[in-house]
Design an enzyme around this catalytic site. Structure first.
Site, PDB file in Angstrom:
ATOM      1  N   CYS A 115      -2.604  -1.458 -14.359  1.00 60.19           N
ATOM      2  CA  CYS A 115      -3.006  -0.120 -14.810  1.00 60.19           C
ATOM      3  C   CYS A 115      -4.472   0.180 -14.507  1.00 60.19           C
ATOM      4  O   CYS A 115      -4.875   1.337 -14.486  1.00 60.19           O
ATOM      5  CB  CYS A 115      -2.740   0.038 -16.303  1.00 60.19           C
ATOM      6  SG  CYS A 115      -0.987  -0.076 -16.702  1.00 60.19           S
ATOM      7  N   HIS A 252      -7.158   6.342 -18.357  1.00 63.21           N
ATOM      8  CA  HIS A 252      -5.816   5.875 -18.011  1.00 63.21           C
ATOM      9  C   HIS A 252      -4.868   6.375 -19.092  1.00 63.21           C
ATOM     10  O   HIS A 252      -5.184   6.329 -20.287  1.00 63.21           O
ATOM     11  CB  HIS A 252      -5.805   4.347 -17.951  1.00 63.21           C
ATOM     12  CG  HIS A 252      -4.422   3.771 -17.897  1.00 63.21           C
ATOM     13  ND1 HIS A 252      -3.477   4.216 -16.998  1.00 63.21           N
ATOM     14  CD2 HIS A 252      -3.828   2.815 -18.648  1.00 63.21           C
ATOM     15  CE1 HIS A 252      -2.355   3.536 -17.199  1.00 63.21           C
ATOM     16  NE2 HIS A 252      -2.535   2.686 -18.197  1.00 63.21           N
ATOM     17  N   ASN A 282       3.152   6.579 -18.821  1.00 65.60           N
ATOM     18  CA  ASN A 282       2.174   5.666 -18.234  1.00 65.60           C
ATOM     19  C   ASN A 282       2.591   5.382 -16.781  1.00 65.60           C
ATOM     20  O   ASN A 282       3.568   4.687 -16.545  1.00 65.60           O
ATOM     21  CB  ASN A 282       2.122   4.377 -19.058  1.00 65.60           C
ATOM     22  CG  ASN A 282       1.116   3.371 -18.518  1.00 65.60           C
ATOM     23  OD1 ASN A 282       0.591   3.528 -17.415  1.00 65.60           O
ATOM     24  ND2 ASN A 282       0.847   2.343 -19.300  1.00 65.60           N
TER      25      ASN A 282
HETATM   26  N1  ACO Z   1      12.215   3.276 -30.286  1.00 65.93           N
HETATM   27  C1  ACO Z   1      12.426   3.054 -31.569  1.00 65.93           C
HETATM   28  N2  ACO Z   1      11.936   1.983 -32.232  1.00 65.93           N
HETATM   29  C2  ACO Z   1      11.183   1.126 -31.532  1.00 65.93           C
HETATM   30  C3  ACO Z   1      10.929   1.293 -30.169  1.00 65.93           C
HETATM   31  C4  ACO Z   1      11.472   2.425 -29.554  1.00 65.93           C
HETATM   32  N3  ACO Z   1      11.270   2.701 -28.240  1.00 65.93           N
HETATM   33  N4  ACO Z   1      10.158   0.283 -29.746  1.00 65.93           N
HETATM   34  C5  ACO Z   1       9.937  -0.502 -30.804  1.00 65.93           C
HETATM   35  N5  ACO Z   1      10.544   0.010 -31.893  1.00 65.93           N
HETATM   36  C6  ACO Z   1      10.568  -0.524 -33.241  1.00 65.93           C
HETATM   37  C7  ACO Z   1      10.307  -2.007 -33.294  1.00 65.93           C
HETATM   38  O1  ACO Z   1      11.486  -2.721 -33.054  1.00 65.93           O
HETATM   39  C8  ACO Z   1       9.790  -2.168 -34.688  1.00 65.93           C
HETATM   40  O2  ACO Z   1      10.895  -2.179 -35.552  1.00 65.93           O
HETATM   41  P1  ACO Z   1      10.907  -3.120 -36.862  1.00 65.93           P
HETATM   42  O3  ACO Z   1       9.756  -2.639 -37.686  1.00 65.93           O
HETATM   43  O4  ACO Z   1      12.242  -2.842 -37.440  1.00 65.93           O
HETATM   44  O5  ACO Z   1      10.703  -4.502 -36.334  1.00 65.93           O
HETATM   45  C9  ACO Z   1       9.021  -0.873 -34.936  1.00 65.93           C
HETATM   46  O6  ACO Z   1       9.493   0.054 -33.961  1.00 65.93           O
HETATM   47  C10 ACO Z   1       7.528  -1.031 -34.795  1.00 65.93           C
HETATM   48  O7  ACO Z   1       7.246  -1.742 -33.605  1.00 65.93           O
HETATM   49  P2  ACO Z   1       5.789  -2.028 -33.165  1.00 65.93           P
HETATM   50  O8  ACO Z   1       5.796  -2.815 -31.906  1.00 65.93           O
HETATM   51  O9  ACO Z   1       5.027  -2.575 -34.338  1.00 65.93           O
HETATM   52  O10 ACO Z   1       5.261  -0.551 -32.878  1.00 65.93           O
HETATM   53  P3  ACO Z   1       3.806  -0.080 -32.570  1.00 65.93           P
HETATM   54  O11 ACO Z   1       3.363   0.897 -33.564  1.00 65.93           O
HETATM   55  O12 ACO Z   1       2.885  -1.219 -32.230  1.00 65.93           O
HETATM   56  O13 ACO Z   1       4.042   0.746 -31.244  1.00 65.93           O
HETATM   57  C11 ACO Z   1       3.648   0.507 -28.895  1.00 65.93           C
HETATM   58  C12 ACO Z   1       4.496   0.089 -30.078  1.00 65.93           C
HETATM   59  C13 ACO Z   1       3.823   2.000 -28.698  1.00 65.93           C
HETATM   60  C14 ACO Z   1       4.132  -0.230 -27.668  1.00 65.93           C
HETATM   61  C15 ACO Z   1       2.174   0.195 -29.195  1.00 65.93           C
HETATM   62  O14 ACO Z   1       2.016  -1.138 -29.601  1.00 65.93           O
HETATM   63  C16 ACO Z   1       1.308   0.434 -28.013  1.00 65.93           C
HETATM   64  O15 ACO Z   1       1.114   1.559 -27.587  1.00 65.93           O
HETATM   65  N6  ACO Z   1       0.680  -0.600 -27.487  1.00 65.93           N
HETATM   66  C17 ACO Z   1      -0.164  -0.455 -26.315  1.00 65.93           C
HETATM   67  C18 ACO Z   1       0.600  -0.948 -25.168  1.00 65.93           C
HETATM   68  C19 ACO Z   1       0.593  -0.070 -23.988  1.00 65.93           C
HETATM   69  O16 ACO Z   1       0.279   1.100 -23.993  1.00 65.93           O
HETATM   70  N7  ACO Z   1       0.968  -0.680 -22.891  1.00 65.93           N
HETATM   71  C20 ACO Z   1       1.069  -0.022 -21.657  1.00 65.93           C
HETATM   72  C21 ACO Z   1       0.616  -0.917 -20.557  1.00 65.93           C
HETATM   73  S1  ACO Z   1      -1.004  -1.434 -20.850  1.00 65.93           S
HETATM   74  C22 ACO Z   1      -1.892  -0.168 -20.664  1.00 65.93           C
HETATM   75  O17 ACO Z   1      -1.623   0.649 -19.863  1.00 65.93           O
HETATM   76  C23 ACO Z   1      -3.045  -0.025 -21.543  1.00 65.93           C
END
Ligand code: ACO
Length: 325
Positions: A115, A252, A282
């Site tokens: 990224c 980004h 993304n």
């Molecule tokens: N739909 C519904 N529920 C979901 C989904 C989905 N797509 N994905 C995960 N969940 C659920 C999980 O299973 C979890 O359920 P549980 O509580 O029953 O176990 C719940 O949602 C919470 O999951 P978390 O992983 O804690 O959710 P979080 O608030 O951290 O959000 C996310 C996840 C959006 C991926 C976040 O961590 C994030 O944005 N991280 C940054 C990563 C990123 O952007 N990466 C891209 C590449 S790197 C870059 O470009 C910077």
């Protein structure tokens, strides 16, 4: 003091026509529009058609950028293409774009920083130009990231999209001050200790397969906001300017919450931040040039504006660039 600067003289983008909404995804994966919007700000993304390769997207963006610059491919000395999703394991996708543009001299190669790829590619091309090794360069960010997604993994498959953006750089003289037109600075970092936070579980050497994206989302999130604000502050300090001098932050586009958190840390109001994550998702290395192209196209970014770019991705690898448009 007269210095050589890489000036951005053309910009272009290409998005595949197929729009995939969160509702479309919810029919395929156990997710909902509400969850995706709340956690990421993403509402839709473009997905490449099965017969569209990264080079096709890159070529669309490259042609648009050259047209915008009023230049022919014969005027380029260099193509640097940032991608994590090359057409083939080798050779570089950049060489395919080079041939399709009809450029038969100079050099074309790929850069892999996931990224952060566009910032890395911009830094490479900027250094070539400032050292006099190239007079004009095409810098492309292009991805068919959808090809790396595991559609059984709802934690990653809802986040990404496909697309490409490109800029044309040309050497021009400046006074060595932040008022100069062009790339004022680039700052790159990586920390391989975080390799396992975000990676593809395949590769020619490891498994002989392409693999799928694997991510520890919360850990990536935690690193992202801190490192992005640090590397932006590094850029501001290196140029003797402050956040108040920045006309536009073009981050980004990974997640609206990361973008907002980074802007908040810098004290930048959201009306000075270009956000496209809602309709692009993304797009990895393509996200910054796609966002730039949109904001230049609709007149937000204009000649003379100070534009700050930042990105972070797998590696972890991250960086920033400060550009006087
Ligand atoms: N739909 C519904 N529920 C979901 C989904 C989905 N797509 N994905 C995960 N969940 C659920 C999980 O299973 C979890 O359920 P549980 O509580 O029953 O176990 C719940 O949602 C919470 O999951 P978390 O992983 O804690 O959710 P979080 O608030 O951290 O959000 C996310 C996840 C959006 C991926 C976040 O961590 C994030 O944005 N991280 C940054 C990563 C990123 O952007 N990466 C891209 C590449 S790197 C870059 O470009 C910077």
């Amino acid at each position: 003091m007269s210095v050589l600067r890489s000036q951005i003289v053309g910009i272009g983008s290409y998005l595949p026509p197929d729009v995939v909404t969160n509702e479309d995804l919810a029919r395929r994966v156990d997710t909902s529009d509400e969850w995706i919007v709340q956690r990421t700000g993403i509402r839709s993304r473009r997905i490449a058609a099965p017969d569209q390769k990264t080079s096709d997207l890159a070529l669309g963006a490259a042609r648009a950028a050259l047209l915008d610059a009023g230049m022919g491919a014969d005027e380029l000395d260099l193509i640097v293409l940032a991608t994590t999703t090359p057409d083939n394991t080798f050779p570089a996708t950049a060489t395919k774009v080079q041939a399709a543009l009809g450029m038969t001299h100079g050099a074309a190669f790929d850069v892999q920083a996931v990224c952060a790829g566009f910032i890395y590619a911009l830094a490479v091309a900027d250094n070539f130009i400032r050292l006099g090794q190239a007079r004009a360069a095409l810098v492309i960010g292009a991805e068919t990231f959808s090809r790396l997604l595991d559609w059984n993994d709802r934690t990653t498959s809802v986040l990404f999209g496909d697309g490409a953006g490109a800029v044309v750089l040309r050497g021009g003289t400046g006074e060595g001050t932040p008022a100069d037109r062009g790339v004022l600075s680039t700052h790159l970092h990586s920390d391989g200790r975080q390799y396992d936070l975000l990676y593809a579980d395949g590769g020619p050497s490891a498994t002989g397969t392409t693999g799928h994206v694997r991510m520890q989302g919360q850990e990536v999130f935690r690193h992202a906001v801190q490192r992005l604000s640090d590397v932006l502050n590094e850029a501001l300090a290196a140029n003797g300017v402050s956040a108040a001098d920045v006309d536009w932050l073009v981050p980004h586009q990974a997640n609206k919450r990361i973008i907002d958190g980074t802007a908040r840390k810098l004290g930048l109001s959201t009306d000075r931040v270009v956000t496209t994550v809602d309709h692009h998702g993304n797009t990895s290395a393509a996200s910054i040039p796609l966002a730039l192209a949109e904001a230049v196209g609709d007149g937000r970014i204009r000649r003379g504006h100070l534009v700050a770019l930042e990105a972070i991705g797998g590696g972890l690898a991250w960086g920033s660039a400060l550009v006087r448009w």
